[in-house]
Design a protein around this motif. Structure first.
Motif, short mmCIF file in Angstrom:
data_model
loop_
_atom_site.label_atom_id
_atom_site.label_comp_id
_atom_site.label_asym_id
_atom_site.label_seq_id
_atom_site.Cartn_x
_atom_site.Cartn_y
_atom_site.Cartn_z
N GLU A 226 0.81 -1.23 0.00
CA GLU A 226 0.00 0.00 0.00
C GLU A 226 0.84 1.27 0.00
OE1 GLU A 226 -3.27 -2.51 2.57
OE2 GLU A 226 -1.96 -1.05 3.55
N THR A 227 2.11 1.16 0.38
CA THR A 227 3.00 2.33 0.39
C THR A 227 4.03 2.27 -0.73
OG1 THR A 227 4.50 1.24 1.97
CG2 THR A 227 2.75 2.63 2.88
N LEU A 228 3.90 1.31 -1.60
CA LEU A 228 4.81 1.12 -2.73
C LEU A 228 6.25 0.98 -2.24
CD1 LEU A 228 4.20 0.88 -5.78
CD2 LEU A 228 5.03 3.22 -6.05
N GLY A 229 6.40 0.21 -1.15
CA GLY A 229 7.74 -0.08 -0.64
C GLY A 229 8.46 1.14 -0.12
N TRP A 230 7.77 2.04 0.59
CA TRP A 230 8.39 3.25 1.12
C TRP A 230 9.46 2.93 2.15
CZ3 TRP A 230 8.88 7.99 -0.43
CH2 TRP A 230 9.12 9.05 0.45
N GLY A 231 9.39 1.73 2.74
CA GLY A 231 10.46 1.33 3.64
C GLY A 231 10.04 1.16 5.08
N MET A 232 8.88 0.58 5.30
CA MET A 232 8.38 0.32 6.64
C MET A 232 8.64 -1.15 6.98
SD MET A 232 4.43 0.16 7.88
CE MET A 232 3.99 1.26 6.55
N ASP A 233 9.46 -1.41 7.97
CA ASP A 233 9.81 -2.80 8.29
C ASP A 233 8.72 -3.52 9.08
OD1 ASP A 233 12.14 -2.54 6.94
OD2 ASP A 233 13.44 -2.53 8.70
N ASP A 234 7.99 -2.78 9.92
CA ASP A 234 6.96 -3.42 10.73
C ASP A 234 5.78 -2.46 10.88
OD1 ASP A 234 6.76 -5.99 12.75
OD2 ASP A 234 5.55 -4.27 13.43
N SER A 235 4.60 -2.94 10.54
CA SER A 235 3.41 -2.08 10.53
C SER A 235 2.66 -2.08 11.85
CB SER A 235 2.45 -2.54 9.41
OG SER A 235 2.00 -3.87 9.66
N LEU A 236 2.98 -2.99 12.76
CA LEU A 236 2.17 -3.16 13.97
C LEU A 236 2.89 -2.76 15.26
CD1 LEU A 236 0.52 -6.59 13.13
CD2 LEU A 236 -0.61 -4.38 13.18
N PHE A 237 4.20 -2.64 15.22
CA PHE A 237 4.95 -2.36 16.45
C PHE A 237 4.62 -0.96 16.94
CE2 PHE A 237 9.21 -1.88 18.68
CZ PHE A 237 8.89 -2.79 19.68
N GLY A 238 4.27 -0.85 18.21
CA GLY A 238 3.75 0.40 18.73
C GLY A 238 4.77 1.36 19.29
N MET A 239 6.04 0.99 19.34
CA MET A 239 7.06 1.92 19.84
C MET A 239 7.62 2.71 18.66
SD MET A 239 10.25 1.21 22.41
CE MET A 239 10.89 2.56 23.42
N ARG A 240 7.19 3.98 18.59
CA ARG A 240 7.54 4.84 17.45
C ARG A 240 7.67 6.27 17.91
NH1 ARG A 240 2.76 2.82 13.40
NH2 ARG A 240 3.63 0.79 12.81
N LEU A 241 8.47 7.03 17.17
CA LEU A 241 8.57 8.46 17.40
C LEU A 241 8.03 9.17 16.17
CD1 LEU A 241 11.34 10.41 19.15
CD2 LEU A 241 10.33 11.31 17.07
N TYR A 242 7.02 10.02 16.38
CA TYR A 242 6.33 10.70 15.28
C TYR A 242 6.59 12.21 15.33
CZ TYR A 242 3.20 6.55 15.30
OH TYR A 242 2.66 5.29 15.28
N PRO A 243 6.77 12.86 14.18
CA PRO A 243 6.62 14.31 14.15
C PRO A 243 5.15 14.63 14.47
CG PRO A 243 7.72 13.49 12.16
CD PRO A 243 7.14 12.31 12.86
N ALA A 244 4.92 15.40 15.52
CA ALA A 244 3.57 15.54 16.07
C ALA A 244 2.58 16.12 15.07
CB ALA A 244 3.62 16.40 17.33
N GLN A 245 2.97 17.16 14.35
CA GLN A 245 2.02 17.80 13.44
C GLN A 245 1.65 16.88 12.28
OE1 GLN A 245 0.57 20.77 14.19
NE2 GLN A 245 -0.81 20.30 12.48
N ASP A 246 2.61 16.14 11.76
CA ASP A 246 2.31 15.18 10.69
C ASP A 246 1.33 14.11 11.19
OD1 ASP A 246 3.79 15.95 8.32
OD2 ASP A 246 5.60 15.53 9.45
N LEU A 247 1.56 13.63 12.40
CA LEU A 247 0.66 12.61 12.93
C LEU A 247 -0.75 13.16 13.12
CD1 LEU A 247 0.18 9.79 14.04
CD2 LEU A 247 0.98 10.58 16.28
N LEU A 248 -0.86 14.39 13.61
CA LEU A 248 -2.18 14.99 13.78
C LEU A 248 -2.90 15.13 12.45
CD1 LEU A 248 -4.30 16.31 15.58
CD2 LEU A 248 -3.11 18.49 15.23
N GLU A 249 -2.20 15.58 11.43
CA GLU A 249 -2.84 15.75 10.13
C GLU A 249 -3.26 14.41 9.53
OE1 GLU A 249 -0.62 18.35 7.57
OE2 GLU A 249 -0.35 19.84 9.16
#
Length: 257
Positions: free
Chosen positions: A143-166
């Motif tokens: 679904e992301t055309l291989g953008w480079g996500m190794d694991d889709s379910l692991f919940g330990m992540r650091l997000y840029p806050a504004q991007d996550l909100l949008e």
């Protein structure tokens, strides 16, 4: 982390006594820590009632609305308070606080990026969970055309806050167990660079206070419906995804083993 204010955000629902261990280990890092109780009914909020400090905040939501909804509530409050990045970790002892500094180090060098934990499983990991996530990972990378996500379910992540909100505000979904994979896909659609960080994970036994809210039929049905929705979104975005190219920070992710 220059010009950045990171926050550790811990959503919790009926986690039990292991919550105290999780919160204490997070607070020991000296970074602000917020716990968002998602309508917990097991008395666990009282376990951390005596923890004090200007870096610590407890938010209690009156009703259980799901992990994603709890994160969204905390995220909005965090942005209002001036935090720029949010690190999510589970309350049930699966995610080690000792891994947090490396997330922050990578984010300091690349504040535009999301840092996704790639789980390193030990013998405590149920085989059903380890093998089952491979299905979600396959669909998420399609679904992301291989953008480079190794694991889709692991919940330990650091997000840029504004991007996550949008990302949250772009969909009515991602409010329950579908939070982790759906926001990951949608962040990739936005072109947010992803760095994958190998991170140990443990599954505490019941004797050690381990509590799981995962329900095999309910949550896998939710994930199946989610991936069907995202697949339609992928096809609609396919020309843009092809034109955009690959994840600019993919080389910073160690090869998956």
């Amino acid at each position: 982390m220059p010009d950045a204010r990171p926050l550790i955000l811990i959503p919790s629902y009926n986690t039990g006594p292991i919550l105290l261990e999780t919160v204490k280990s997070a607070l020991s890092l000296g970074t602000p820590v917020w716990v968002v109780f998602d309508g917990s009914t097991d008395g666990s909020p009282a376990l951390i009632h005596n923890l004090k400090g200007e870096n610590f905040r407890v938010i209690e939501l009156p009703e259980n609305s799901g992990k994603g909804a709890a994160v969204l509530y905390g995220l909005r409050e965090a942005i209002r308070d001036g935090f720029t990045h949010v690190l999510t970790m589970d309350a049930d002892g699966q995610h080690p606080a000792t891994a947090v500094p490396e997330f922050f180090r990578l984010s300091a060098s690349h504040p535009e990026a999301a840092v996704f934990g790639r789980p390193i499983f030990d013998s405590s990991a149920p085989a059903l969970r380890v093998n089952g996530r491979k299905v979600s990972n396959f669909w998420a990378n399609l679904e992301t055309l291989g953008w480079g996500m190794d694991d889709s379910l692991f919940g330990m992540r650091l997000y840029p806050a504004q991007d996550l909100l949008e990302v949250f505000e772009s969909t009515a979904f991602a409010r329950r167990f579908d939070f982790d994979p759906e926001v990951a896909v949608r962040l990739c659609w936005r072109g947010v660079p992803v760095i994958n960080l190998p991170t140990p994970v443990r599954y505490p036994s019941k004797e050690d206070g381990g509590v799981s809210q995962f329900r095999y039929l309910r949550d896998n049905t939710l994930l199946t419906w989610m991936h069907l929705r995202l697949l339609f979104g992928f096809f609609a975005r396919l020309p843009l995804l092809i034109a955009r190219g690959s994840n600019p920070l993919e080389s910073l992710s160690p090869p998956a083993r």
